[in-house]
Design an enzyme around this catalytic site. Structure first.
Site, PDB file in Angstrom:
ATOM      1  N   ARG A 243       0.828  -1.210   0.000  1.00  0.00           N
ATOM      2  CA  ARG A 243       0.000   0.000   0.000  1.00  0.00           C
ATOM      3  C   ARG A 243       0.860   1.258   0.000  1.00  0.00           C
ATOM      4  NH1 ARG A 243      -4.184  -2.911   4.213  1.00  0.00           N
ATOM      5  NH2 ARG A 243      -5.489  -3.855   2.582  1.00  0.00           N
ATOM      6  N   GLY A 339      -8.344  22.697 -20.103  1.00  0.00           N
ATOM      7  CA  GLY A 339      -9.563  22.929 -20.860  1.00  0.00           C
ATOM      8  C   GLY A 339      -9.780  21.859 -21.909  1.00  0.00           C
ATOM      9  N   GLU A 363      -4.684  -3.013  -4.294  1.00  0.00           N
ATOM     10  CA  GLU A 363      -4.035  -3.110  -2.977  1.00  0.00           C
ATOM     11  C   GLU A 363      -5.039  -2.791  -1.858  1.00  0.00           C
ATOM     12  OE1 GLU A 363      -1.480  -4.556  -3.170  1.00  0.00           O
ATOM     13  OE2 GLU A 363       0.086  -3.720  -4.425  1.00  0.00           O
ATOM     14  N   THR A 365      -9.327  -1.620  -1.813  1.00  0.00           N
ATOM     15  CA  THR A 365     -10.035  -0.403  -2.207  1.00  0.00           C
ATOM     16  C   THR A 365      -9.946   0.643  -1.101  1.00  0.00           C
ATOM     17  OG1 THR A 365     -12.145  -1.064  -1.234  1.00  0.00           O
ATOM     18  CG2 THR A 365     -11.698  -1.809  -3.496  1.00  0.00           C
TER      19      THR A 365
END
Length: 380
Positions: A243, A339, A363, A365
C-alpha cells in the site's frame, strides 16, 4: 519540475539523481508509444534490475540494495512521474519478493531471492480471485498435498504482470477458515497453468493484467513459503508495504499532472495575462500542489515508522487512501486547467486521469482502507 526532497544521506540523494536520469532516458521517451499501442516494454525491467532499482528495500546480504523504505518509495515516485504502469509493476515485484525475503528458509532465499532482487526474475502477486478481491479470506483456489508437493486447482484474477512474470507469490487454500490459506512461490511455467487474455483496462495499458487458471498443476514441496496455514498473515503483512508502494506511485502521478498543468498555465494567456495569474485558476493550482505535498508527507511518515520498526499498518492505509484520492483529484483538475486540450490525447493529462482511478481500487479499495483505519481506532 524536480521535487525538493529531504533525504537522509548523500547516498540516497545520489540514488534519486541516478533514478531521475535513468527514468528520463529509458521511461519518458517510450511511455506514450507503449501506452497507446498497449505493448509490453521488452527489456526495460532488465535495465531497471541492472541499475539496482528492483531490490532496493531488501538487505544487501540478501542481494538487495539495503535502502530505507522512505528512500525506496521516493524512487518509486520518480519512476511513476514518468511512467505509472512501470512503477506499479516495480512495486508489485517488490511485493512478490516479500514472502520469500521475510518468511522463506535460507535455502529458498539462496535459490530464488538474489535473482529476483537483481531483476533476473520478475515477480507478480497472485492473491485476488474473481469472487474474492478485498476479502482475502474467501479464497477458493486449492492446494492439495500430494506425495510430490501440492496440486493447485482454481482461478486467480487481477494479476499485474500476469503471463509475463517469471514467478508468482501464490496464495491458495490448504485447509478451512482463515488459517487454511498458504503461500507458495510458483514458477511461471508449470504443466496445468495457463493465463487468460489481458484485461482491457482503462489505463496502465503497457503492463498486462490477467487471470491465471490452475488445472491440477503440481508444485514441489519446497515451493511452500512459511508454514501451512500462514498464508493470510503473510499476505496482509506484504500488503501493508504494498500500500505504501501504491501511495508513492499515486504521488508521482499526481506530481506529473501538477507539473503539466503549471507549465501550461504559464504559457496560455487569456484576457491579456497568463492564466496562472488569474486568481481563480491560481487557487486551483495551489490546492493541487497542497494535495501532492500532503500525499508525499503522509507516505513518508508511514515509511519512517516502518524503517524504525514501529507499527505502521494504520498509517499505510492512511497513506494509500490520502495519496490515491489526491491523485484522482489532481489529475482531474489538471484536465480542467488545460480545458479542451486536456480532454485530447495531445497532452498526457487525460491518461493521468485514467491511470489514477485504479489506484483507488487495487491493494485494497479505499473503502477497505477506511475500514482498516476505523477498526484501528476502535481498538485504541
Amino acid at each position: 519540475m524536480a521535487v525538493d526532497r529531504l533525504l537522509p544521506t548523500q547516498e540516497a540523494a545520489d540514488l534519486l539523481a541516478l533514478t531521475r536520469q535513468l527514468a528520463d532516458r529509458e521511461l519518458a521517451p517510450r511511455v506514450e508509444v507503449h501506452e497507446r499501442t498497449e505493448t509490453y516494454p521488452d527489456g526495460l525491467f532488465a535495465t531497471l534490475g541492472e541499475a539496482g532499482l528492483l531490490g532496493l528495500p531488501y538487505p544487501e546480504e540478501q542481494g538487495g540494495g539495503g535502502q530505507p523504505y522512505e528512500v525506496y518509495l521516493q524512487v518509486l515516485e520518480e519512476l511513476a512521474a514518468r511512467w505509472a504502469a512501470v512503477a506499479v509493476a516495480v512495486s508489485v515485484h517488490g511485493l512478490s519478493c516479500f514472502p520469500l525475503a521475510t518468511f522463506g528458509t535460507p535455502a529458498q532465499q539462496e535459490r530464488w531471492l538474489a535473482p529476483a532482487l537483481a531483476g533476473e526474475l520478475v515477480g507478480a502477486y497472485s492473491l485476488s480471485e474473481p469472487q474474492a478481491g478485498s476479502d482475502a479470506g474467501a479464497l477458493t483456489c486449492k492446494a492439495e498435498k500430494t506425495a510430490d508437493g501440492y496440486r493447485i486447482t482454481g482461478t486467480k484474477a487481477w494479476i499485474t504482470h500476469g503471463g509475463v512474470a517469471d514467478f508468482y507469490a501464490l496464495f491458495a487454500r490448504t485447509g478451512a477458515g482463515s488459517r487454511g490459506v498458504s503461500c507458495f512461490l510458483a514458477p511461471a511455467r508449470a504443466d496445468g497453468l495457463s493465463f487468460g487474455r489481458p484485461e482491457e483496462k482503462m489505463g496502465l495499458h503497457a503492463i498486462p493484467t490477467t487471470t491465471a487458471h490452475w488445472d491440477g498443476a503440481v508444485l514441489d514441496g519446497d515451493r511452500l513459503i512459511g508454514a501451512e496455514g500462514q498464508g493470510l498473515p503473510i499476505a496482509l503483512a506484504a500488503l501493508d508495504s504494498g500500500r505504501l508502494g501504491i501511495a508513492a506511485v499515486a504521488t508521482g502521478l499526481a506530481q506529473s499532472a501538477l507539473d503539466t498543468a503549471v507549465a501550461y498555465a504559464h504559457e496560455r494567456s487569456t484576457f491579456g495575462k497568463r492564466i496562472i495569474d488569474h486568481q481563480g485558476l491560481g487557487f486551483l493550482l495551489a490546492d493541487m500542489a497542497a494535495a501532492v505535498d500532503s500525499a508525499r508527507a503522509t507516505y513518508l511518515d508511514a515509511a519512517r515508522r516502518r524503517d524504525a520498526g514501529r507499527p505502521y499498518g494504520r498509517q499505510a492505509s492512511v497513506a494509500k487512501l490520502v495519496a490515491t484520492d489526491a491523485a484522482m483529484k489532481v489529475t482531474t483538475d489538471a484536465v480542467q486547467v488545460l480545458g479542451g486540450y486536456g480532454y485530447t490525447r495531445d497532452f498526457p493529462v487525460e491518461r493521468f486521469m485514467r491511470e489514477a482511478k485504479i489506484m483507488q481500487i487495487f491493494e485494497g479499495t479505499n473503502q477497505i482502507q477506511r475500514l482498516v483505519i476505523a477498526r484501528s481506532l476502535a481498538r485504541s
